[in-house]
Write a protein that holds these residues in place. Structure first.
Motif, short mmCIF file in Angstrom:
data_model
loop_
_atom_site.label_atom_id
_atom_site.label_comp_id
_atom_site.label_asym_id
_atom_site.label_seq_id
_atom_site.Cartn_x
_atom_site.Cartn_y
_atom_site.Cartn_z
N VAL A 167 10.05 1.36 -1.32
CA VAL A 167 10.00 2.81 -1.05
C VAL A 167 10.08 3.60 -2.35
CG1 VAL A 167 11.15 2.55 1.19
CG2 VAL A 167 12.52 3.20 -0.80
N HIS A 168 9.53 4.80 -2.29
CA HIS A 168 9.77 5.78 -3.34
C HIS A 168 10.73 6.83 -2.82
CE1 HIS A 168 5.83 4.71 -5.58
NE2 HIS A 168 6.82 3.90 -5.86
N CYS A 169 11.63 7.26 -3.69
CA CYS A 169 12.48 8.40 -3.39
C CYS A 169 11.93 9.56 -4.18
CB CYS A 169 13.93 8.10 -3.75
SG CYS A 169 14.62 6.81 -2.69
N LYS A 170 11.21 10.40 -3.49
CA LYS A 170 10.52 11.54 -4.10
C LYS A 170 10.57 12.68 -3.10
CE LYS A 170 5.82 11.78 -4.74
NZ LYS A 170 4.55 11.13 -5.15
N ASP A 171 10.54 13.90 -3.57
CA ASP A 171 10.68 15.05 -2.67
C ASP A 171 9.53 16.03 -2.89
OD1 ASP A 171 11.87 16.55 -0.70
OD2 ASP A 171 13.83 16.69 -1.69
N PHE A 182 6.59 2.94 1.05
CA PHE A 182 6.67 4.24 1.73
C PHE A 182 7.12 5.33 0.77
CE2 PHE A 182 8.46 7.59 4.31
CZ PHE A 182 7.47 7.75 5.27
N ASP A 183 6.34 6.41 0.73
CA ASP A 183 6.68 7.56 -0.11
C ASP A 183 6.74 8.80 0.79
OD1 ASP A 183 6.58 9.82 -1.77
OD2 ASP A 183 5.62 8.68 -3.38
N PRO A 184 7.96 9.28 1.09
CA PRO A 184 8.07 10.39 2.05
C PRO A 184 7.43 11.67 1.52
CG PRO A 184 10.19 10.02 0.95
CD PRO A 184 9.27 8.89 0.53
N ALA A 185 7.52 11.87 0.20
CA ALA A 185 6.96 13.11 -0.38
C ALA A 185 5.45 13.12 -0.25
CB ALA A 185 7.37 13.23 -1.84
N ASN A 186 4.81 11.96 -0.38
CA ASN A 186 3.35 11.94 -0.26
C ASN A 186 2.90 12.37 1.12
OD1 ASN A 186 3.01 11.10 -2.85
ND2 ASN A 186 2.38 9.01 -2.36
N MET A 187 3.66 12.00 2.16
CA MET A 187 3.28 12.41 3.51
C MET A 187 3.17 13.94 3.56
SD MET A 187 3.13 9.41 4.97
CE MET A 187 2.70 9.90 6.63
N ILE A 191 13.27 5.79 -7.46
CA ILE A 191 13.03 7.22 -7.72
C ILE A 191 11.72 7.39 -8.47
CG2 ILE A 191 13.88 9.24 -8.98
CD1 ILE A 191 16.72 7.75 -8.77
N GLU A 192 10.92 8.32 -7.98
CA GLU A 192 9.65 8.61 -8.66
C GLU A 192 9.60 10.11 -8.93
OE1 GLU A 192 4.98 7.51 -7.90
OE2 GLU A 192 6.13 8.22 -6.20
N ARG A 193 9.40 10.45 -10.18
CA ARG A 193 9.24 11.87 -10.54
C ARG A 193 8.23 11.91 -11.67
NH1 ARG A 193 8.49 16.79 -9.78
NH2 ARG A 193 9.82 18.40 -10.66
N LEU A 237 0.85 -1.20 0.00
CA LEU A 237 0.00 0.00 0.00
C LEU A 237 0.88 1.25 0.00
CD1 LEU A 237 -2.66 -1.01 2.70
CD2 LEU A 237 -2.61 -1.53 0.24
N GLU A 238 0.64 2.12 -0.96
CA GLU A 238 1.38 3.39 -1.04
C GLU A 238 0.96 4.30 0.10
OE1 GLU A 238 3.63 4.48 -3.26
OE2 GLU A 238 3.33 6.60 -3.65
N THR A 239 1.92 4.98 0.71
CA THR A 239 1.59 5.90 1.81
C THR A 239 1.24 7.28 1.29
OG1 THR A 239 3.92 6.51 2.00
CG2 THR A 239 3.08 4.83 3.52
MG MG Z 1 4.86 7.36 -4.74
#
Ligand code: MG
Length: 281
Positions: A204-208, A177-182, A250-252, A151-153
């Motif tokens: 995890v996603h690496c997104k900002d 886990f997607d830190p940018a989505n939080m 990485i997600e962009r 499940l995407e966060t």
């Molecule tokens: Mg994501």
């Protein structure tokens, strides 16, 4: 697989991710793949993809589901259109998700990922119970295909997500886990959320992103990796602390600007390689 292989969120055909050939040019070894549209979920297309992936020496670590009619235009639109919560679309998407899992089995992927949508807040309500029923059924379908469900966060606080995972109670249900989505959704500071989710996190996603001035009401802003409010070094240190060794994907999502997308993802690969070296030694 080595510790923290770099990955890229990738699309085949049209999609939000980086096109597969461009991802391959950036020299990565893993991808998360945006699931193709319904009419491409065929044995023939799977065979075609398998040859492309073998030629490129890239492995798919997670097949990410998306559905017709989803829109990320603003937070209320996400709540209405994304995932499995809206009763007007949930039955059709529930069935499609199982087809995506079956397609993933052809590709031999270990996990299916998705945004399930905003989990209803009232855990005693019928919509909450209905969502649990759907997710349990999909978990069982994925398990039979040798897959986990991630499940995407973002839409939930970490507390609410842990509660949901416990309530669904299936051993192959985990978290992407997607830190940018939080930050984008205003769902809480990403690092404490990551710490709380701990061993539930299996991709995890690496997104900002930068915080909105009205968190939870209006979108924050997605920005290139290293330029936002996610402290990437601290993020990787927390991943190390919770014992996460899987891919850093990485997600962009700016497919409308392919040149910029490619350049920014290229920079992100460099940044992550440098931080990996500093943190893992
Ligand atoms: Mg994501």
């Amino acid at each position: 697989m080595s510790h923290w292989p770099i990955g890229i969120f990738t699309s085949v055909g049209a999609g939000l991710g980086l096109p597969l050939p461009t991802a391959v040019e950036l020299g990565i070894s893993t991808i998360q793949l945006h699931a193709p549209k319904t009419d491409s979920l065929t044995d023939e297309f799977a065979s075609e993809l398998i040859s492309q992936l073998q030629e490129s020496d890239v492995s798919v670590t997670c097949l990410f589901a998306g559905f017709e009619g989803e829109s990320y235009e603003d937070i209320p639109t996400v709540e209405r259109t994304v995932g499995l919560v809206n009763p007007e679309t949930s039955a059709g998407r529930h069935a499609e998700l199982k087809r995506i899992s079956d397609f993933g089995k052809l590709l031999n992927v270990p996990a299916i990922g998705l945004h399930i949508g905003f989990v209803p807040h009232d855990t005693t309500s019928q919509p909450y119970q209905d969502l649990i029923g759907i997710v349990r059924d999909v978990c069982e379908h994925c398990a039979a295909n040798g897959q986990a469900l991630h499940l995407e966060t973002g839409q939930e606080t970490a507390e609410a997500l842990v509660q949901f995972l416990n309530d669904v109670d299936r051993t192959n249900l985990h978290v992407n886990f997607d830190p940018a989505n939080m930050i984008l959704y205003g769902a809480g500071e990403p690092l404490p959320a990551l710490e709380m989710l701990g061993s539930h996190v299996r991709s995890v996603h690496c997104k900002d992103a930068r915080w909105s001035d009205q968190p939870g009401k209006t979108w924050g802003q997605e920005v290139p990796l290293g330029e936002g409010d996610v402290d990437m070094a601290a993020y990787l240190k927390m991943l190390k602390q919770i014992g996460y060794t899987g891919p850093l994907t990485i997600e962009r999502e700016i497919p409308e600007e392919p040149e910029r997308q490619r350049a920014e993802i290229g920079h992100a690969v460099e940044l992550l390689n440098r931080l990996k070296q500093e943190i893992l030694g």
